[in-house]
Design an enzyme around this catalytic site. Structure first.
Site, PDB file in Angstrom:
ATOM      1  N   CYS A  40      -4.237   2.217  -6.745  1.00  0.00           N
ATOM      2  CA  CYS A  40      -4.116   1.381  -4.870  1.00  0.00           C
ATOM      3  C   CYS A  40      -3.887   2.470  -4.111  1.00  0.00           C
ATOM      4  CB  CYS A  40      -2.629   0.567  -5.242  1.00  0.00           C
ATOM      5  SG  CYS A  40      -2.032   0.068  -4.213  1.00  0.00           S
ATOM      6  N   SER A  42      -1.616   2.346  -1.223  1.00  0.00           N
ATOM      7  CA  SER A  42       0.271   2.246  -1.704  1.00  0.00           C
ATOM      8  C   SER A  42       0.304   3.861  -1.143  1.00  0.00           C
ATOM      9  CB  SER A  42       0.787   1.036  -1.790  1.00  0.00           C
ATOM     10  OG  SER A  42       0.638   0.334  -0.839  1.00  0.00           O
ATOM     11  N   HIS A  45      -0.399   6.409   1.049  1.00  0.00           N
ATOM     12  CA  HIS A  45       0.149   6.758   1.474  1.00  0.00           C
ATOM     13  C   HIS A  45       1.480   7.577   1.441  1.00  0.00           C
ATOM     14  CE1 HIS A  45      -1.417   2.915   3.966  1.00  0.00           C
ATOM     15  NE2 HIS A  45      -0.899   2.013   3.042  1.00  0.00           N
ATOM     16  N   HIS A  61       1.790   2.991  -9.756  1.00  0.00           N
ATOM     17  CA  HIS A  61       3.188   1.911  -9.666  1.00  0.00           C
ATOM     18  C   HIS A  61       2.188   0.397  -9.720  1.00  0.00           C
ATOM     19  CE1 HIS A  61       0.743   1.263  -5.634  1.00  0.00           C
ATOM     20  NE2 HIS A  61       0.879   0.299  -5.595  1.00  0.00           N
ATOM     21  N   CYS A 168       0.213  -4.574  -9.248  1.00  0.00           N
ATOM     22  CA  CYS A 168      -0.031  -4.098  -7.663  1.00  0.00           C
ATOM     23  C   CYS A 168      -0.980  -5.351  -7.275  1.00  0.00           C
ATOM     24  CB  CYS A 168       0.396  -3.175  -7.704  1.00  0.00           C
ATOM     25  SG  CYS A 168       0.432  -3.356  -5.628  1.00  0.00           S
TER      26      CYS A 168
HETATM   27  N1  LIG Z   1       2.222  -5.764   1.209  1.00  0.00           N
HETATM   28  C1  LIG Z   1       2.487  -4.969   0.179  1.00  0.00           C
HETATM   29  O1  LIG Z   1       3.703  -5.706  -1.214  1.00  0.00           O
HETATM   30  C2  LIG Z   1       1.471  -4.038  -0.673  1.00  0.00           C
HETATM   31  C3  LIG Z   1       1.007  -4.063  -1.703  1.00  0.00           C
HETATM   32  C4  LIG Z   1       0.152  -3.064  -2.389  1.00  0.00           C
HETATM   33  C5  LIG Z   1      -0.873  -2.597  -1.437  1.00  0.00           C
HETATM   34  N2  LIG Z   1      -0.289  -2.988   0.040  1.00  0.00           N
HETATM   35  C6  LIG Z   1      -1.348  -2.166   1.563  1.00  0.00           C
HETATM   36  O2  LIG Z   1      -2.164  -3.135   1.314  1.00  0.00           O
HETATM   37  C7  LIG Z   1      -3.277  -2.355   2.235  1.00  0.00           C
HETATM   38  C8  LIG Z   1      -4.375  -2.454   1.502  1.00  0.00           C
HETATM   39  O3  LIG Z   1      -4.097  -1.942   0.276  1.00  0.00           O
HETATM   40  P1  LIG Z   1      -5.986  -1.727  -1.481  1.00  0.00           P
HETATM   41  O4  LIG Z   1      -5.367  -0.796  -2.611  1.00  0.00           O
HETATM   42  O5  LIG Z   1      -6.737  -3.133  -0.866  1.00  0.00           O
HETATM   43  O6  LIG Z   1      -6.836  -0.457  -0.273  1.00  0.00           O
HETATM   44  P2  LIG Z   1      -8.063  -0.676   0.134  1.00  0.00           P
HETATM   45  O7  LIG Z   1      -8.624   0.810   0.852  1.00  0.00           O
HETATM   46  O8  LIG Z   1      -8.517  -0.589  -1.359  1.00  0.00           O
HETATM   47  O9  LIG Z   1      -8.660  -1.077   0.843  1.00  0.00           O
HETATM   48  C9  LIG Z   1      -8.699  -1.344   2.314  1.00  0.00           C
HETATM   49  C10 LIG Z   1      -9.923  -2.195   2.558  1.00  0.00           C
HETATM   50  O10 LIG Z   1      -9.969  -2.227   4.172  1.00  0.00           O
HETATM   51  C11 LIG Z   1     -11.156  -1.749   5.153  1.00  0.00           C
HETATM   52  N3  LIG Z   1     -10.829  -1.855   6.160  1.00  0.00           N
HETATM   53  C12 LIG Z   1     -10.405   0.057   6.564  1.00  0.00           C
HETATM   54  N4  LIG Z   1     -10.664  -0.867   8.192  1.00  0.00           N
HETATM   55  C13 LIG Z   1     -10.657  -2.200   8.799  1.00  0.00           C
HETATM   56  C14 LIG Z   1     -10.567  -2.629   9.662  1.00  0.00           C
HETATM   57  N5  LIG Z   1     -10.697  -1.679  10.752  1.00  0.00           N
HETATM   58  N6  LIG Z   1     -11.262  -3.763   9.546  1.00  0.00           N
HETATM   59  C15 LIG Z   1     -11.029  -4.910   8.667  1.00  0.00           C
HETATM   60  N7  LIG Z   1     -11.534  -3.744   6.740  1.00  0.00           N
HETATM   61  C16 LIG Z   1     -10.992  -2.655   6.994  1.00  0.00           C
HETATM   62  C17 LIG Z   1     -11.551  -0.836   3.858  1.00  0.00           C
HETATM   63  O11 LIG Z   1     -12.890  -0.363   3.667  1.00  0.00           O
HETATM   64  C18 LIG Z   1     -11.472  -1.412   2.611  1.00  0.00           C
HETATM   65  O12 LIG Z   1     -11.945  -2.371   1.781  1.00  0.00           O
HETATM   66  C19 LIG Z   1      -2.792  -1.297   2.111  1.00  0.00           C
HETATM   67  O13 LIG Z   1      -2.418  -0.475   3.340  1.00  0.00           O
HETATM   68  C20 LIG Z   1      -1.723  -0.905   0.922  1.00  0.00           C
HETATM   69  O14 LIG Z   1      -1.370   0.015   0.745  1.00  0.00           O
HETATM   70  C21 LIG Z   1       0.755  -3.565  -0.009  1.00  0.00           C
HETATM   71 ZN   LIG Z   2      -0.647  -0.689  -4.977  1.00  0.00          ZN
END
Ligand SMILES: NC(=O)c1ccc[n+]([C@@H]2O[C@H](COP(=O)([O-])OP(=O)(O)OC[C@H]3O[C@@H](n4cnc5c(N)ncnc54)[C@H](O)[C@@H]3O)[C@@H](O)[C@H]2O)c1
Ligand SMILES: [Zn+2]
Ligand SMILES: [Zn+2]
Length: 368
Positions: A40, A42, A45, A61, A168
């Site tokens: 993931c 996160s 980060h 996680h 997650c």
């Molecule tokens: N709120 C929560 O509880 C929670 C839980 C897990 C993950 N997250 C967060 O969610 C986010 C996404 O996680 P993920 O594992 O899917 O990541 P990931 O890297 O798999 O996906 C991110 C996507 O965003 C796209 N992207 C990048 N810049 C962009 C832009 N300017 N416009 C549109 N798309 C764009 C990328 O091409 C990619 O497909 C992260 O910030 C992660 O930390 C939050």
């Molecule tokens: Zn996650």
């Protein structure tokens, strides 16, 4: 016991595979042998310091595994149980648990952020020095010790690799659509960021009966997979995306817009795609300490709502078995999400693949 784990010693974006010591589970704790752990964003980060965390630490996680030991006082789990790990263990008794918001449980907030168990100490160490557990789960390791409240027992006929994603991506994404935003049948949805989380927001919105789901991503390769997960349109993210969303929604904007990238400028941009009276749900984790500029004047006059969504507002004990059942009945896609499986030693490669956008989700699968 000695275990192999992906250790972060400083926020330099490099995981190193090391042999660590893991203590036996203390009272109320459980020893879990990991079968699979999803990759993931996160954890990344933490690896680069946009999420601050005590170091050295073991992240991970999004895990599923098998119960191999229980500490004193653990009554609801047995050796051999298959579990998905929750990264928001809940005590059932605090103010938030009583308010039906177990994902905000205050009993565990401090220990989890400090990377320790409820008694204030970690179970991991490296050459005699303490090693901290990210999210209380530390699943990028062969074994982990977690609070019993992190263990959600599931049926045994589901593949544990698929089940790990429930911990997650599915909870966060499907939950954000289903519970935080409460998407209703016939509503219109736009999702910025179609990674592991965004694809689950898309399939969650489809499960809720959204009539139109517009995926927006900077990576061309995400267009086809977004449609596979239920997007009715997929558009390349650029300055023209807002106009494209307006055009697709009779120039109103979408009822629900989700940000699942984690960048303030994308959050600001996504706000513009919300129709008057609609809702922006923030799912991506922006770097700690950053701010997002949202126009209050428009928010008030157009009655736009902005919500945060943490772990999809799920109740892990109630929802994880439900997500597993949805998958087993063919209503939730998990296998299609896993582009590639990696060995623990390949974790740096897995993160590079995530960053390059080549994969929907990578999963670390452990030797059994
Ligand atoms: N709120 C929560 O509880 C929670 C839980 C897990 C993950 N997250 C967060 O969610 C986010 C996404 O996680 P993920 O594992 O899917 O990541 P990931 O890297 O798999 O996906 C991110 C996507 O965003 C796209 N992207 C990048 N810049 C962009 C832009 N300017 N416009 C549109 N798309 C764009 C990328 O091409 C990619 O497909 C992260 O910030 C992660 O930390 C939050
Ligand atoms: Zn996650
Ligand atoms: Zn609580």
């Amino acid at each position: 016991m000695k275990i192999r784990a992906a250790l972060l010693t400083e926020p330099n974006g490099k995981f190193q595979i090391e042999e660590l010591d893991l203590q036996n589970p203390g009272p109320g704790e459980v020893l879990v042998k990991l079968v699979a752990s999803g990759v993931c964003h996160s954890d990344w980060h933490v690896a680069i310091g946009t999420t601050k965390h005590p170091m050295p630490c073991v992240t991970g996680h999004e895990g599923a595994g098998i119960v191999k030991g229980v500490g004193e006082g653990v009554t609801n789990l047995r050796l051999g149980d298959h579990v998905v790990l929750s990264w928001t263990p809940d005590c059932g008794e605090c103010f938030y648990c009583q308010q039906n918001q177990p994902n905000l449980c205050e009993t565990f907030t401090e220990p989890i952020w400090n990377g320790v168990m409820l008694d204030g100490t970690p179970r991991l160490s490296w050459n005699g020095q303490p090693v901290y557990h990210y999210c209380g789960t530390a699943t990028f390791a062969e074994y982990t010790v977690v609070p019993q409240q992190s263990c959600i027992a599931i049926r045994r006929d589901i593949s544990m690799t698929a089940a790990s994603l429930v911990g997650c991506a599915v909870a966060t994404g499907v939950g954000a659509a289903m519970y935080t935003a409460n998407v209703r049948p016939g509503e219109t949805v736009a999702v910025f960021g179609a990674g592991g989380i965004g694809l689950n927001i898309i399939q969650g919105a489809a499960l809720c009966g959204a009539s139109q789901i517009i995926a927006v991503d900077t990576n061309e390769s995400k267009m086809a997979i977004a449609k596979q997960f239920g997007a009715t349109e997929a558009i390349f993210a650029n300055e023209g995306s807002i106009v494209a969303i307006q055009e697709a929604t009779e120039w109103r904007g979408a009822d629900h817009v989700f940000e699942s990238v984690g960048a303030p400028h994308v959050q600001e941009f996504a706000f513009e795609a919300v129709r008057p009276g609609g809702t922006l749900t923030l799912v991506g984790l922006a770097p700690m300490g950053t701010g997002t500029n949202l126009p209050g004047a428009i928010m008030t006059r157009q009655e736009k709502t902005v919500k945060g969504s943490y772990y999809g507002s799920v109740h892990p004990k109630r929802d994880f078995p439900m997500f597993v059942d949805l998958y087993m009945r063919g209503k939730l896609k998990l296998d299609e999400l896993i582009t590639r499986e990696y060995r623990l030693e390949e974790i740096n490669e897995a993160y590079q693949a995530m960053l390059s956008g080549q994969i929907a989700r990578g999963v670390i699968v452990f030797d059994q």
